[in-house]
Design a protein around this motif. Structure first.
Motif, PDB file in Angstrom:
ATOM      1  N   PHE A  98       0.879  -1.080  -0.223  1.00 41.03           N
ATOM      2  CA  PHE A  98       0.180   0.143   0.274  1.00 41.03           C
ATOM      3  C   PHE A  98       0.697   1.253   0.017  1.00 41.03           C
ATOM      4  O   PHE A  98       0.588   2.369  -0.781  1.00 41.03           O
ATOM      5  N   LEU A  99       2.074   1.218   0.923  1.00 44.17           N
ATOM      6  CA  LEU A  99       2.948   2.436   0.684  1.00 44.17           C
ATOM      7  C   LEU A  99       3.461   2.328  -0.557  1.00 44.17           C
ATOM      8  O   LEU A  99       3.799   3.749  -0.902  1.00 44.17           O
ATOM      9  N   LEU A 100       3.584   1.483  -1.357  1.00 44.17           N
ATOM     10  CA  LEU A 100       4.366   1.608  -2.602  1.00 44.17           C
ATOM     11  C   LEU A 100       3.515   2.026  -3.543  1.00 44.17           C
ATOM     12  O   LEU A 100       3.652   2.850  -4.405  1.00 44.17           O
ATOM     13  N   GLY A 101       2.144   1.578  -3.525  1.00 41.12           N
ATOM     14  CA  GLY A 101       0.896   2.393  -4.312  1.00 41.12           C
ATOM     15  C   GLY A 101       0.708   3.773  -4.140  1.00 41.12           C
ATOM     16  O   GLY A 101       0.411   4.352  -5.074  1.00 41.12           O
ATOM     17  N   PHE A 102       0.870   4.055  -2.766  1.00 42.52           N
ATOM     18  CA  PHE A 102       0.609   5.466  -2.616  1.00 42.52           C
ATOM     19  C   PHE A 102       1.843   6.183  -2.987  1.00 42.52           C
ATOM     20  O   PHE A 102       1.563   7.439  -3.674  1.00 42.52           O
ATOM     21  N   ARG A 103       3.007   5.831  -3.074  1.00 41.35           N
ATOM     22  CA  ARG A 103       4.243   6.574  -3.624  1.00 41.35           C
ATOM     23  C   ARG A 103       4.124   6.875  -5.236  1.00 41.35           C
ATOM     24  O   ARG A 103       4.237   7.474  -5.855  1.00 41.35           O
ATOM     25  N   LEU A 104       3.728   5.465  -5.765  1.00 37.85           N
ATOM     26  CA  LEU A 104       4.010   5.374  -7.087  1.00 37.85           C
ATOM     27  C   LEU A 104       2.609   6.258  -7.720  1.00 37.85           C
ATOM     28  O   LEU A 104       2.751   6.854  -8.812  1.00 37.85           O
ATOM     29  N   THR A 105       1.552   6.389  -7.109  1.00 38.96           N
ATOM     30  CA  THR A 105       0.502   7.099  -7.479  1.00 38.96           C
ATOM     31  C   THR A 105       0.285   8.677  -7.195  1.00 38.96           C
ATOM     32  O   THR A 105      -0.547   9.484  -7.666  1.00 38.96           O
ATOM     33  N   CYS A 106       1.217   8.994  -6.286  1.00 42.84           N
ATOM     34  CA  CYS A 106       1.451  10.210  -5.797  1.00 42.84           C
ATOM     35  C   CYS A 106       1.591  11.197  -6.979  1.00 42.84           C
ATOM     36  O   CYS A 106       2.122  10.899  -7.994  1.00 42.84           O
ATOM     37  N   TYR A 107       0.962  12.460  -6.785  1.00 43.04           N
ATOM     38  CA  TYR A 107       0.894  13.402  -8.067  1.00 43.04           C
ATOM     39  C   TYR A 107       2.480  13.925  -8.160  1.00 43.04           C
ATOM     40  O   TYR A 107       2.785  14.062  -9.379  1.00 43.04           O
ATOM     41  N   TYR A 108       3.157  14.142  -7.131  1.00 41.15           N
ATOM     42  CA  TYR A 108       4.766  14.544  -7.429  1.00 41.15           C
ATOM     43  C   TYR A 108       5.379  13.440  -8.022  1.00 41.15           C
ATOM     44  O   TYR A 108       6.108  13.602  -8.810  1.00 41.15           O
ATOM     45  N   TYR A 109       5.284  12.211  -7.369  1.00 45.46           N
ATOM     46  CA  TYR A 109       6.098  10.883  -7.954  1.00 45.46           C
ATOM     47  C   TYR A 109       5.746  10.631  -9.502  1.00 45.46           C
ATOM     48  O   TYR A 109       6.540  10.323 -10.364  1.00 45.46           O
ATOM     49  N   ARG A 110       4.466  10.867  -9.752  1.00 43.80           N
ATOM     50  CA  ARG A 110       4.019  10.597 -11.183  1.00 43.80           C
ATOM     51  C   ARG A 110       4.799  11.517 -12.145  1.00 43.80           C
ATOM     52  O   ARG A 110       5.519  11.293 -13.166  1.00 43.80           O
ATOM     53  N   LYS A 111       4.951  12.863 -11.777  1.00 47.66           N
ATOM     54  CA  LYS A 111       5.747  13.797 -12.352  1.00 47.66           C
ATOM     55  C   LYS A 111       7.255  13.496 -12.605  1.00 47.66           C
ATOM     56  O   LYS A 111       7.892  13.613 -13.752  1.00 47.66           O
ATOM     57  N   ALA A 112       7.557  13.140 -11.618  1.00 43.04           N
ATOM     58  CA  ALA A 112       9.034  12.799 -11.452  1.00 43.04           C
ATOM     59  C   ALA A 112       9.460  11.630 -12.398  1.00 43.04           C
ATOM     60  O   ALA A 112      10.204  11.624 -13.355  1.00 43.04           O
ATOM     61  N   TYR A 113       8.933  10.506 -12.091  1.00 48.38           N
ATOM     62  CA  TYR A 113       9.092   9.470 -12.905  1.00 48.38           C
ATOM     63  C   TYR A 113       8.583   9.250 -14.266  1.00 48.38           C
ATOM     64  O   TYR A 113       8.886   8.716 -15.304  1.00 48.38           O
ATOM     65  N   TYR A 114       7.708   9.987 -14.690  1.00 43.81           N
ATOM     66  CA  TYR A 114       7.069  10.158 -16.012  1.00 43.81           C
ATOM     67  C   TYR A 114       8.066  10.862 -16.679  1.00 43.81           C
ATOM     68  O   TYR A 114       8.315  10.635 -17.726  1.00 43.81           O
ATOM     69  N   ARG A 115       8.764  12.013 -16.154  1.00 45.57           N
ATOM     70  CA  ARG A 115       9.632  12.685 -17.172  1.00 45.57           C
ATOM     71  C   ARG A 115      11.007  11.803 -17.141  1.00 45.57           C
ATOM     72  O   ARG A 115      11.633  12.012 -18.106  1.00 45.57           O
ATOM     73  N   SER A 116      11.490  11.269 -16.027  1.00 42.17           N
ATOM     74  CA  SER A 116      12.769  10.690 -15.875  1.00 42.17           C
ATOM     75  C   SER A 116      13.226   9.617 -16.306  1.00 42.17           C
ATOM     76  O   SER A 116      13.892   9.205 -17.287  1.00 42.17           O
ATOM     77  N   VAL A 117      11.886   8.721 -16.252  1.00 40.81           N
ATOM     78  CA  VAL A 117      12.127   7.213 -16.362  1.00 40.81           C
ATOM     79  C   VAL A 117      11.398   6.926 -17.944  1.00 40.81           C
ATOM     80  O   VAL A 117      11.645   6.441 -18.764  1.00 40.81           O
ATOM     81  N   TRP A 118       9.820   7.278 -17.621  1.00 39.40           N
ATOM     82  CA  TRP A 118       9.134   7.089 -18.879  1.00 39.40           C
ATOM     83  C   TRP A 118       9.242   7.989 -20.075  1.00 39.40           C
ATOM     84  O   TRP A 118       8.827   7.873 -21.294  1.00 39.40           O
ATOM     85  N   GLN A 119       9.934   9.184 -19.806  1.00 37.16           N
ATOM     86  CA  GLN A 119      10.291  10.164 -20.554  1.00 37.16           C
ATOM     87  C   GLN A 119       9.140  10.606 -21.405  1.00 37.16           C
ATOM     88  O   GLN A 119       9.025  10.847 -22.717  1.00 37.16           O
ATOM     89  N   SER A 120       8.364  11.201 -20.645  1.00 40.03           N
ATOM     90  CA  SER A 120       6.747  11.795 -21.230  1.00 40.03           C
ATOM     91  C   SER A 120       6.531  12.972 -20.703  1.00 40.03           C
ATOM     92  O   SER A 120       5.509  13.242 -19.859  1.00 40.03           O
TER      93      SER A 120
END
Length: 265
Positions: A98-120
């Motif tokens: 649940f903590l992993l799900g909370f972090r992964l779906t967090c609005y800031y973390y979305r921005k972080a890994y969308y840009r850095s990992v997913w490159q979108s």
């Protein structure tokens, strides 16, 4: 019909970007930071060693709540609900997903890994490698919409971590005790609460659906408090990654006998 950078009306530029600054540095550092935490947390969560200091009742947040008979004696603050766990199941399996799900779906973390990992996209004015864009309307990104439900569970886990921090005010002789470990555990809990309550979903729950703040003064006051935390959500997201690692590392070093806890009382 093509989409993304090949969509009709988009300028035909062969280069990925015309930027001359080090635009790649920020996403690279973000990737390295997130990867470092994931590797450390994964190794520690599955290690199953040096997570409980019986003398001072220090429990690592990566192993809380520990609710199986595999847990170290004394670390099952809420009882042993399950039998011995196989090695491929971490001690803190009840909260970690649940903590992993909370972090992964967090609005800031979305921005972080969308840009850095997913490159979108990786950065402004830098073409992304994806030909099409569906946003969060298809699997797996559609799962981001359940963020608020992970928030509820994260609140419960924060309460559990708070209880762990309170129980840790213990001395080997029994009764009240206070050491450096207590400062670290308490500081981690405070930062976790600040990160959790600064969540965009929490702000929306507090007052996002209100049409007239004047008719709901209590909820308006809560909304203003959460809003002040919300502007620091990015900083709190990174800070809590650091406090989690620091807390676990300190507990591990004390539990393994590598260092001794600095006692004040």
């Amino acid at each position: 019909m093509t989409a993304g950078i090949s969509a009709p009306g988009r300028a035909r530029i062969a280069e990925r970007t015309l930027r001359t600054d080090r635009w790649w540095l920020s996403p690279l550092l973000t990737t390295l930071g997130l990867a470092t935490f994931v590797v450390y947390a994964t190794i520690r969560a599955f290690s199953g060693v040096s997570y409980w200091v019986n003398d001072y009742h220090y429990l690592s947040p990566f192993f809380s709540p520990c609710v199986s008979t595999s847990c170290a004696p004394g670390s099952t603050h809420f009882g042993a609900w399950f039998g011995d766990l196989p090695g491929w199941i971490p001690m803190g399996f009840l909260a970690l997903p649940f903590l992993l799900g909370f972090r992964l779906t967090c609005y800031y973390y979305r921005k972080a890994y969308y840009r850095s990992v997913w490159q979108s996209p990786t950065a402004c004015a830098v073409a992304e490698p994806h030909a099409r864009y569906s946003g969060e309307t298809k699997f797996p990104l559609i799962l981001q919409n359940v963020h608020r439900y992970f928030f509820y569970v994260a609140g419960v886990v924060s309460l559990i971590n708070t209880y762990d921090a309170i129980v840790a005010f213990h001395s080997p002789e029994g009764g009240f005790g206070f050491g450096l470990g207590n400062v670290i555990l308490l500081g981690n809990v405070i930062m976790l609460w600040a990160y959790t309550l600064s969540c965009h979903s929490c702000r929306h729950i507090a007052g996002g659906r209100l049409k007239h703040f004047s008719a709901h003064p209590v909820r308006y006051r809560l909304w203003t408090w959460v809003s002040k935390l919300n502007v620091r959500h990015m900083q709190l997201a990174w800070t809590t990654l650091g406090t989690l690692v620091l807390t676990d590392l300190y507990v591990m070093l004390v539990a393994s006998g590598a260092i001794s806890d600095l006692r004040f009382v």
